[in-house]
Design a protein around this motif. Sequence first.
Motif, mmCIF file in Angstrom:
data_model
loop_
_atom_site.group_PDB
_atom_site.id
_atom_site.type_symbol
_atom_site.label_atom_id
_atom_site.label_comp_id
_atom_site.label_asym_id
_atom_site.label_seq_id
_atom_site.Cartn_x
_atom_site.Cartn_y
_atom_site.Cartn_z
ATOM 1 N N TRP A 4 48.252 39.419 26.785
ATOM 2 C CA TRP A 4 48.634 39.623 28.186
ATOM 3 C C TRP A 4 47.463 39.543 29.165
ATOM 4 O O TRP A 4 47.661 39.090 30.302
ATOM 5 C CB TRP A 4 49.387 40.955 28.354
ATOM 6 C CG TRP A 4 48.568 42.199 28.095
ATOM 7 C CD1 TRP A 4 48.501 42.902 26.947
ATOM 8 C CD2 TRP A 4 47.697 42.855 29.018
ATOM 9 N NE1 TRP A 4 47.641 43.967 27.068
ATOM 10 C CE2 TRP A 4 47.138 43.964 28.343
ATOM 11 C CE3 TRP A 4 47.340 42.618 30.347
ATOM 12 C CZ2 TRP A 4 46.233 44.831 28.949
ATOM 13 C CZ3 TRP A 4 46.435 43.480 30.951
ATOM 14 C CH2 TRP A 4 45.904 44.577 30.265
ATOM 15 N N PRO A 5 46.211 39.923 28.784
ATOM 16 C CA PRO A 5 45.118 39.763 29.753
ATOM 17 C C PRO A 5 44.878 38.312 30.167
ATOM 18 O O PRO A 5 44.273 38.053 31.216
ATOM 19 C CB PRO A 5 43.910 40.351 29.019
ATOM 20 C CG PRO A 5 44.487 41.318 28.051
ATOM 21 C CD PRO A 5 45.753 40.657 27.586
ATOM 22 N N ILE A 15 46.032 37.365 33.589
ATOM 23 C CA ILE A 15 45.072 37.677 34.657
ATOM 24 C C ILE A 15 43.988 36.599 34.699
ATOM 25 O O ILE A 15 43.593 36.144 35.779
ATOM 26 C CB ILE A 15 44.452 39.068 34.420
ATOM 27 C CG1 ILE A 15 45.549 40.133 34.404
ATOM 28 C CG2 ILE A 15 43.406 39.378 35.481
ATOM 29 C CD1 ILE A 15 45.064 41.508 34.016
ATOM 30 N N TRP A 16 43.518 36.214 33.506
ATOM 31 C CA TRP A 16 42.494 35.162 33.444
ATOM 32 C C TRP A 16 42.990 33.896 34.130
ATOM 33 O O TRP A 16 42.268 33.279 34.922
ATOM 34 C CB TRP A 16 42.156 34.886 31.986
ATOM 35 C CG TRP A 16 40.925 34.059 31.768
ATOM 36 C CD1 TRP A 16 39.671 34.514 31.530
ATOM 37 C CD2 TRP A 16 40.831 32.618 31.774
ATOM 38 N NE1 TRP A 16 38.793 33.465 31.374
ATOM 39 C CE2 TRP A 16 39.481 32.291 31.522
ATOM 40 C CE3 TRP A 16 41.751 31.594 31.961
ATOM 41 C CZ2 TRP A 16 39.032 30.979 31.455
ATOM 42 C CZ3 TRP A 16 41.301 30.276 31.893
ATOM 43 C CH2 TRP A 16 39.966 29.971 31.640
#
Length: 426
Positions: free
Chosen positions: A153-154, A157-158
């Motif tokens: 999930w990060p 954001i990336w």
Amino acid sequence: MFATFATFTALAFAPGQAANAATPAAGDADAVQRGAYLAAAGDCAACHTAPHGKPFAGGLPMSTPLGRIYTTNITPDPATGIGNYTEEDFARALREGVAKDGHNLYPAMPYPSYAKVRDEDVAALYAYFMHGVQPVSQPNRDSDIRWPMNMRWPLKIWNALFLDKGVYRDKPGKDVAWNRGAYIVQGLGHCGSCHTPRGIAFNEKALDESGDDYLTGALLDGWFASNLTGEHNTGLGRWSETDLAQFLKTGANQHASAFGAMTSVINNSTQAMSDADIGAMTAYLKSLPAAGGDGGPAYAYDPQATKVSLSRPADDAGARVYTAYCMHCHGTDGRGFAPMLAPLAGNPNVLEKDASSLINVTLNGTGDLVIQGIPAPYPMPAYGNVLTDRQVADVLTFIRAGWNNDAGAVGVRDVVKLRAQTQASR
């Protein structure tokens, strides 16, 4: 000259679940052929075909700062490949790094570059992978990255921070060849994935020539991917367009020879590209102004002092190693026998501040360049089992100082570190 970022150019797609891809209609044959060409231009085989494995079936292990990953099966097999991908699914994975089931791909897959690929080329690639590639039933292997670092999930954001969506648009004021070259280099060629420095979030610091860091060189997986700007010493400033075209077609020219993972790029990709596309790439790359480098004076060849030291090798530990192991190929004058045997005098890799590539190729040698089916006759052998760490440091220090190269010394600790890193990745 070049080193390819082999460690971080994989993990393209996730497995599918549907029926086998249909045989293409006769009208699709041109699209399949065009897609095959584009897949070669993108060097897809280098990452998605493991040694002794079946084409595009994945399984190639690659090291990342977080742990080892394994390339995926991108054949049209329905259960383990991408056989149930629609063209829209394919395009989203290629350009946005999102698999059919919605999970995000690691930016190991160079989708920030592939985001620039135009619709018609995406369609041709899809036709090729669905109808021109043999299905292979080979399950994908999970990465060795441990929880919690393996959470995806990060990456959303990336992507929000670093993914620049939108296909390549021709730049006004530039001719057809320049724009074609920019499209290939920035897009399917994904040259920036290897040759552009990365930020702390593993993002390329620039995605095109508008950024100061674009193609200024980067340390990746034990190799230093070279500066591709017009920098005079470590870049392409002294290369003509003919020199560059020769390198992309054959892996060698009067200035340098390919080594490391760049041999795969030459073997599987650029030698298969048309002269027109190679010419476009060289026109674009040669238009880039000088950037990076150490700002020192331009290299000027001077063999005299080095010839004197080689006549008395007992006076210098590095010279003793050079006369025993290197001189028969690279010569007392440091000019080798280009393009068969690489020169060391003025070689951009020798002049580069970061000596990682020199250490790596001395320890581990390089694979064969295979041009039109014929292996190059004199590949660099591996000396890791022959020379001590001190001897490697001594001979590379000698080479980097010789023939007026005026590059910095190589430390024993640097050799020890790279020897351990490259042995661990095998």
